[in-house]
Every structure is written in C-alpha cells, then in structure tokens.
Design an enzyme around this catalytic site. Structure first.
Site, PDB file in Angstrom:
ATOM      1  N   GLU A 175       0.889  -1.171   0.000  1.00  0.00           N
ATOM      2  CA  GLU A 175       0.000   0.000   0.000  1.00  0.00           C
ATOM      3  C   GLU A 175       0.917   1.208   0.000  1.00  0.00           C
ATOM      4  OE1 GLU A 175      -3.170  -0.036  -0.242  1.00  0.00           O
ATOM      5  OE2 GLU A 175      -3.676  -2.108   0.205  1.00  0.00           O
ATOM      6  N   CYS A 222      -2.628   8.838   2.487  1.00  0.00           N
ATOM      7  CA  CYS A 222      -2.262   8.400   1.136  1.00  0.00           C
ATOM      8  C   CYS A 222      -3.395   8.647   0.145  1.00  0.00           C
ATOM      9  CB  CYS A 222      -1.906   6.928   1.168  1.00  0.00           C
ATOM     10  SG  CYS A 222      -3.201   5.964   1.927  1.00  0.00           S
TER      11      CYS A 222
HETATM   12  P1  NAP Z   1       8.122   5.730   4.593  1.00  0.00           P
HETATM   13  O1  NAP Z   1       9.258   6.674   4.755  1.00  0.00           O
HETATM   14  O2  NAP Z   1       8.119   4.834   3.435  1.00  0.00           O
HETATM   15  O3  NAP Z   1       8.073   4.893   5.958  1.00  0.00           O
HETATM   16  C1  NAP Z   1       7.123   3.876   6.153  1.00  0.00           C
HETATM   17  C2  NAP Z   1       7.704   2.829   7.068  1.00  0.00           C
HETATM   18  O4  NAP Z   1       8.857   2.251   6.467  1.00  0.00           O
HETATM   19  C3  NAP Z   1       8.159   3.376   8.415  1.00  0.00           C
HETATM   20  O5  NAP Z   1       7.921   2.386   9.388  1.00  0.00           O
HETATM   21  C4  NAP Z   1       9.659   3.558   8.217  1.00  0.00           C
HETATM   22  O6  NAP Z   1      10.355   3.522   9.420  1.00  0.00           O
HETATM   23  C5  NAP Z   1       9.964   2.341   7.365  1.00  0.00           C
HETATM   24  N1  NAP Z   1      11.185   2.420   6.569  1.00  0.00           N
HETATM   25  C6  NAP Z   1      11.755   3.514   6.011  1.00  0.00           C
HETATM   26  N2  NAP Z   1      12.862   3.148   5.314  1.00  0.00           N
HETATM   27  C7  NAP Z   1      12.987   1.799   5.440  1.00  0.00           C
HETATM   28  C8  NAP Z   1      13.925   0.815   4.965  1.00  0.00           C
HETATM   29  N3  NAP Z   1      14.966   1.150   4.184  1.00  0.00           N
HETATM   30  N4  NAP Z   1      13.724  -0.473   5.284  1.00  0.00           N
HETATM   31  C9  NAP Z   1      12.685  -0.831   6.053  1.00  0.00           C
HETATM   32  N5  NAP Z   1      11.771   0.040   6.551  1.00  0.00           N
HETATM   33  C10 NAP Z   1      11.919   1.337   6.234  1.00  0.00           C
HETATM   34  O7  NAP Z   1       6.745   6.477   4.547  1.00  0.00           O
HETATM   35  P2  NAP Z   1       6.220   7.596   5.521  1.00  0.00           P
HETATM   36  O8  NAP Z   1       6.754   8.892   5.069  1.00  0.00           O
HETATM   37  O9  NAP Z   1       6.414   7.201   6.932  1.00  0.00           O
HETATM   38  O10 NAP Z   1       4.654   7.477   5.227  1.00  0.00           O
HETATM   39  C11 NAP Z   1       4.044   8.207   4.268  1.00  0.00           C
HETATM   40  C12 NAP Z   1       3.896   7.409   2.981  1.00  0.00           C
HETATM   41  O11 NAP Z   1       3.087   6.271   3.203  1.00  0.00           O
HETATM   42  C13 NAP Z   1       3.184   8.211   1.931  1.00  0.00           C
HETATM   43  O12 NAP Z   1       3.792   8.031   0.682  1.00  0.00           O
HETATM   44  C14 NAP Z   1       1.784   7.630   1.937  1.00  0.00           C
HETATM   45  O13 NAP Z   1       1.080   7.821   0.745  1.00  0.00           O
HETATM   46  C15 NAP Z   1       2.060   6.209   2.227  1.00  0.00           C
HETATM   47  N6  NAP Z   1       0.861   5.551   2.775  1.00  0.00           N
HETATM   48  C16 NAP Z   1       0.184   4.695   1.980  1.00  0.00           C
HETATM   49  C17 NAP Z   1      -0.980   4.100   2.443  1.00  0.00           C
HETATM   50  C18 NAP Z   1      -1.753   3.163   1.579  1.00  0.00           C
HETATM   51  O14 NAP Z   1      -2.599   2.452   2.102  1.00  0.00           O
HETATM   52  N7  NAP Z   1      -1.504   3.109   0.282  1.00  0.00           N
HETATM   53  C19 NAP Z   1      -1.432   4.376   3.729  1.00  0.00           C
HETATM   54  C20 NAP Z   1      -0.712   5.252   4.524  1.00  0.00           C
HETATM   55  C21 NAP Z   1       0.447   5.826   4.024  1.00  0.00           C
HETATM   56  P3  NAP Z   1      10.725   4.894  10.196  1.00  0.00           P
HETATM   57  O15 NAP Z   1       9.445   5.653  10.353  1.00  0.00           O
HETATM   58  O16 NAP Z   1      11.276   4.459  11.471  1.00  0.00           O
HETATM   59  O17 NAP Z   1      11.697   5.604   9.292  1.00  0.00           O
END
Ligand code: NAP
Length: 482
Positions: free
Chosen positions: A255, A289
């Site tokens: 997602e 999102c």
């Molecule tokens: P993100 O930077 O991708 O982080 C999401 C998760 O991944 C966090 O737990 C983060 O940990 C972890 N993470 C980051 N880098 C990683 C790596 N190299 N290896 C493993 N895990 C890693 O996203 P965000 O900025 O927190 O969230 C916003 C994004 O999520 C937006 O793009 C939004 O559209 C998307 N989203 C999508 C949905 C959907 O259902 N499609 C729903 C909600 C959000 P840390 O926080 O500890 O860095």
C-alpha cells in the site's frame, strides 16, 4: 479520560512471544505538537526481529490448526477491547501522532472495524470443487494460511494500518510480526496489550519497535521462514522492500503513495464538492495516502468554487490535537514541514498563487491550511505527493483533457470527481486509472470496501471480502482412482 487508564496502555518494550522485551538502548517518542517527551521505548535490533519471526513460526504450528470460529471469537474479543478503550487509545494516538483527538478516536474505531470485519470473514474462507477431466478424477480446491507474515507500517495511521493487516492475517490462520514506524510505536504496543488481554496466544502477534528500519526491514523481508511481507508507506521504500523480497520469492502486498486527482465538473453540486475537498484534503492535516492532491475545476465554476473553498478552509482551527475544537494538528516533524514548504515555494516560483494561508514562519510543526490557484500539471504541487494541508487548484475545459491529466501520474491509488450527469459518471469512473474512485464523495475508506491501488501505488487489497485472499494459499487436490 483517566490518566491512570492512559498509563496502563503505555508500554515501553517490544512485544515478542507474549513477553514485553527491553533493549540495551531506547529511543524517544515526542509529541509533534509540543515537542514534549511522551515515552522512551526499547530500540530493538535485528536479533529481536529474528526472535519475533521464530516465535511466530513456532506459534503458526498451533494457530493455523485452530478453527475459524475460535479465531473469530478471539478477534471479536480484541475488537471489543479496542472499542471499550477507544478514548484512551485515541488520546495516546494524538500524543504521538498529533491528529485531533476526535479524529484519533475515529481512527481507533476505523481500525477496530477491520478487526470486527475479519472476525466475521474468518468463517467464510470457502474452497471449490471443479468437474474433473475424467470419470475417475475429482478436482478440489482448498485454501490454507500462507504462514508467517511480516509487516512494516507508517506513522500517519498508527493503529489502522496495523489493524487491517494483522486482523486479516490472524483471521486467515497466519501469525504476524510488525515493525511500526519509529515516530508512533505506542499505539501498536497498546494494541498488543489488548490482544493479550483478549487471549490471543503468545507468538501469534509480535511487535518489534526500533529505529534501525533498514536492518530490521532486511530480516523481515529475507528470513526464510517468512511467507509473506506486507508494507504500507512510500513508493520509494516499497520498491526497496519488494527487491529484498525477490530473492526468497515472498508473497508481497504493498500500500504505497498516492497523488489523488479531485475533479469538479461544470454540472457538479459545488457546495458538495467543497465539502468533499475539506474531508479528503484536510483530514490528518493532509497526511493520508488517499488525500486529494490535485484539484481540477472546470473553468466556468472555478471562481465560485475557490471562493466557497476559502470560506470553509478559513473556519478550520489549527492547534494541539488535545485542545477543544481543533481541526488541524501539527505535521509529524520538521522534515515534513520543510518538504511541504518546498513544494509550495517551488510552485509559487513557477507562477502559482497563494490565495489563502501559506508556509509557516515560526519553526513549529504547524502548517496553516492553504489554498493555491494557478497550479499547472508540471508544477511540484501537482506532480508530487504533498502530504500537507495545501489545496492545489488547476483549471480545465474538456472532459477528455481532464481525464488524461488525472491519469498522467505514476500513482493510481484514489481519485475523486463530482458530477450530476449519469452518463459522465460512468464514462469518467471507468477511465480513471485508480484503485478507488469517490463519485460525489470524499470519504471512501471503510472495512467492507477493498482498499488499494494500481500502478506505483501498490498491489493487493486490504479490507473487504478480497482482503483475506492475500493471506491464503490456494491448494489444488487431484483425487484419482475413484
Ligand atoms: P516511509 O518513509 O516509506 O516509511 C514507512 C515505514 O517504512 C516506516 O515504518 C519507516 O520507518 C519504514 N522504513 C523507512 N525506510 C525503510 C527501509 N529502508 N527499510 C525498512 N523500513 C523502512 O513512509 P512515511 O513517510 O512514513 O509514510 C508516508 C507514505 O506512506 C506516503 O507516501 C503515503 O502515501 C504512504 N501511505 C500509503 C498508504 C496506503 O494504504 N496506500 C497508507 C498510509 C500511508 P521509520 O518511520 O522508522 O523511518
């Protein structure tokens, strides 16, 4: 809400094999509205992730043998506890994430609805019998849980993004390990506490809290005993995690990010469309999102729409989510504020006009709800996911032109449009390249509906009758010699 009730749900360690685990180091969880420390939480290492997967693997042996009715009953108890503690869970969620407390309680109920939904769906995992190819053969299809499921979730919905994965996994008979975002581990741990109180056995649900996202992520995506990995977060990180899953050919569901168009046709109910923008753009301060990202308004109703939108936006109150009457809390951290500010500044430099609000000047995490006109298709506000409370408005004239512009994105999660012409409603709905389309509606997500995207917004669906499929394996039995 009693302070004591809150304290009993604040946990400081990972939850592995039914035990609360401390770590050598801790990390701080801070309130994004005030910067104050909410709690210090165990900073788990990759060894903790390994232990969690081993516990889940061991628990799978017995959990996968339970009846659907037994799993349904435990999930129902978990749901009941989430509802019973909704106010406290909501308060805790606001403390670590920032959204207004009424909205946070709404998220708890929304997350709990997935637990209730999958408690019911657990009993409806049907197989098939298929006419055999010869008189002595029978073809039977059964469905079985995939095995150990691992997950990584984001900070914007600290409860619901876990609930809709974990509930589906447990309902299917899988065991589950999740690493919540390091900004918001407390809601996840509180969910584990209630799962334990509900009687969900040790090892079935495990939470690994930690800041070492990459190290823990590698274990969750590459461990040989992991059958499936599920992620909610940005498209960039999602691509890295899919690549990590490739070697073990894990089942994956993703997602990812979105860039939702919101189209207002000349025959739309303009007041309804404005309300649709308020709910789809400004919820969670624009950090969802499925948030509206690009608002295309027909030239003939553009000025009227902008005027009405500004009137509604100017009534939104910004502040600490725990304060009465607040509609817009802080963004999650300074990096997020600077990211939104950059998109705004770069678009203004290219000719967009701020007609209400604007970027913060005070170094806080609060960003005023903002309306920008004169945005064009190539500006950063239209190309990138804004993830903040900024409405970017573009003009259009032709239906075919606006459909092409709406589809001109690598993302395909949610789209919205407002029209009262029934022929147009079908034409546009069918041509939009998105997994979810709101038609004269800005709030589209609920447990009964399949949530998910196409293109680089991901794959798989969460919630609905389709949501269990991602956690089940199809097995075909060929019975011969009959
Ligand atoms: P993100 O930077 O991708 O982080 C999401 C998760 O991944 C966090 O737990 C983060 O940990 C972890 N993470 C980051 N880098 C990683 C790596 N190299 N290896 C493993 N895990 C890693 O996203 P965000 O900025 O927190 O969230 C916003 C994004 O999520 C937006 O793009 C939004 O559209 C998307 N989203 C999508 C949905 C959907 O259902 N499609 C729903 C909600 C959000 P840390 O926080 O500890 O860095």
């Amino acid at each position: 809400m009693q302070p004591h009730a809150l304290q009993t749900l604040i946990k400081n360690g990972s939850y592995i094999n039914g035990q609360w685990q401390a770590s050598q180091h801790t990390f701080d969880v801070n309130n994004p509205a005030t910067g104050e420390l909410v709690a210090r939480v165990a900073d788990a290492t990759k060894d903790d992730a390994l232990a969690a997967i081993e516990a889940a693997d061991m628990a799978f042996k017995s959990w996968s043998k339970t009846t659907a009715a037994e799993r349904a009953s435990l999930l129902r108890k978990w749901f009941n506890l989430m509802i019973e503690h909704a106010d406290t869970l909501g308060h805790l969620l606001t403390l670590e994430q920032g959204k207004p407390v009424a909205e946070a309680i709404g998220e708890i109920k929304y997350g709990a609805a997935y637990v209730e939904w999958f408690a019911e769906e657990a009993k409806r995992v049907y197989g098939d019998t298929i006419p055999g190819p010869s008189p002595d053969k029978r073809v039977v299809v059964i469905k079985q849980p995939v095995g150990v499921v691992t997950a990584i979730t984001p900070w914007n919905f600290p409860n619901a993004m876990i609930a809709r994965k974990a509930a589906a996994a447990l309902a299917a008979g899988c065991t589950f390990v999740v690493r919540p975002a390091s900004e918001t581990p407390l809601s996840a741990l509180a969910m584990a506490e209630l799962a334990e109180q509900a009687g969900i056995p040790a090892g079935v649900l495990n939470i690994v809290t930690g800041t070492q996202a990459s190290d823990i992520g590698k274990v969750l995506t590459q461990h040989p005993r992991v059958a499936k990995f599920t992620f909610t977060g940005s498209t960039g990180v999602g691509k890295t995690l899919i690549a990590q899953c490739a070697d073990g050919v894990k089942k994956v569901s993703m997602e990812l990010g979105g860039n939702a168009p919101f189209i207002v046709f000349d025959d739309a109910d303009i007041d309804a469309a404005v309300d649709g923008v308020i709910v789809s753009k400004y919820r969670n301060a624009g950090q969802t999102c499925v948030c509206t990202n690009r608002i295309y308004v027909h030239d003939s109703v553009h000025d009227q729409f902008v005027e009405k939108l500004i009137t509604k936006v100017s009534a939104l109150k910004v502040g600490n989510g725990l304060d009465e009457g607040v509609n817009i809390g802080p963004l999650i951290h300074q990096k997020a504020v600077q990211g939104v500010k950059r998109l705004l500044d770069d678009s203004v430099e290219q000719g967009a006009k701020v007609v209400f609000g604007g970027a913060p000047q005070d170094g806080s995490n609060f960003f005023a709800p903002t309306v920008v006109t004169g945005v064009t298709q190539q500006m950063p506000l239209a190309v990138d996911e804004i993830f903040g409370p900024v409405s970017a408005i573009l003009r259009f004239n032709e239906e075919s032109e606006v459909i092409a512009q709406a589809n001109d994105s690598e993302y395909g999660l949610a789209a919205y449009f407002y029209s009262r012409d029934i022929g147009r409603v079908w034409r546009v709905a069918e041509q939009l390249e998105f997994g979810m389309v709101g038609i004269n509606e800005g709030a589209i997500s609920n447990a009964a509906a399949p949530f998910g995207g196409v293109k680089q917004s991901g794959n798989g669906r969460e919630g609905s009758k389709y949501g269990l499929e991602d956690y089940l394996e199809i097995k075909y039995l060929c019975m011969g010699g009959i």
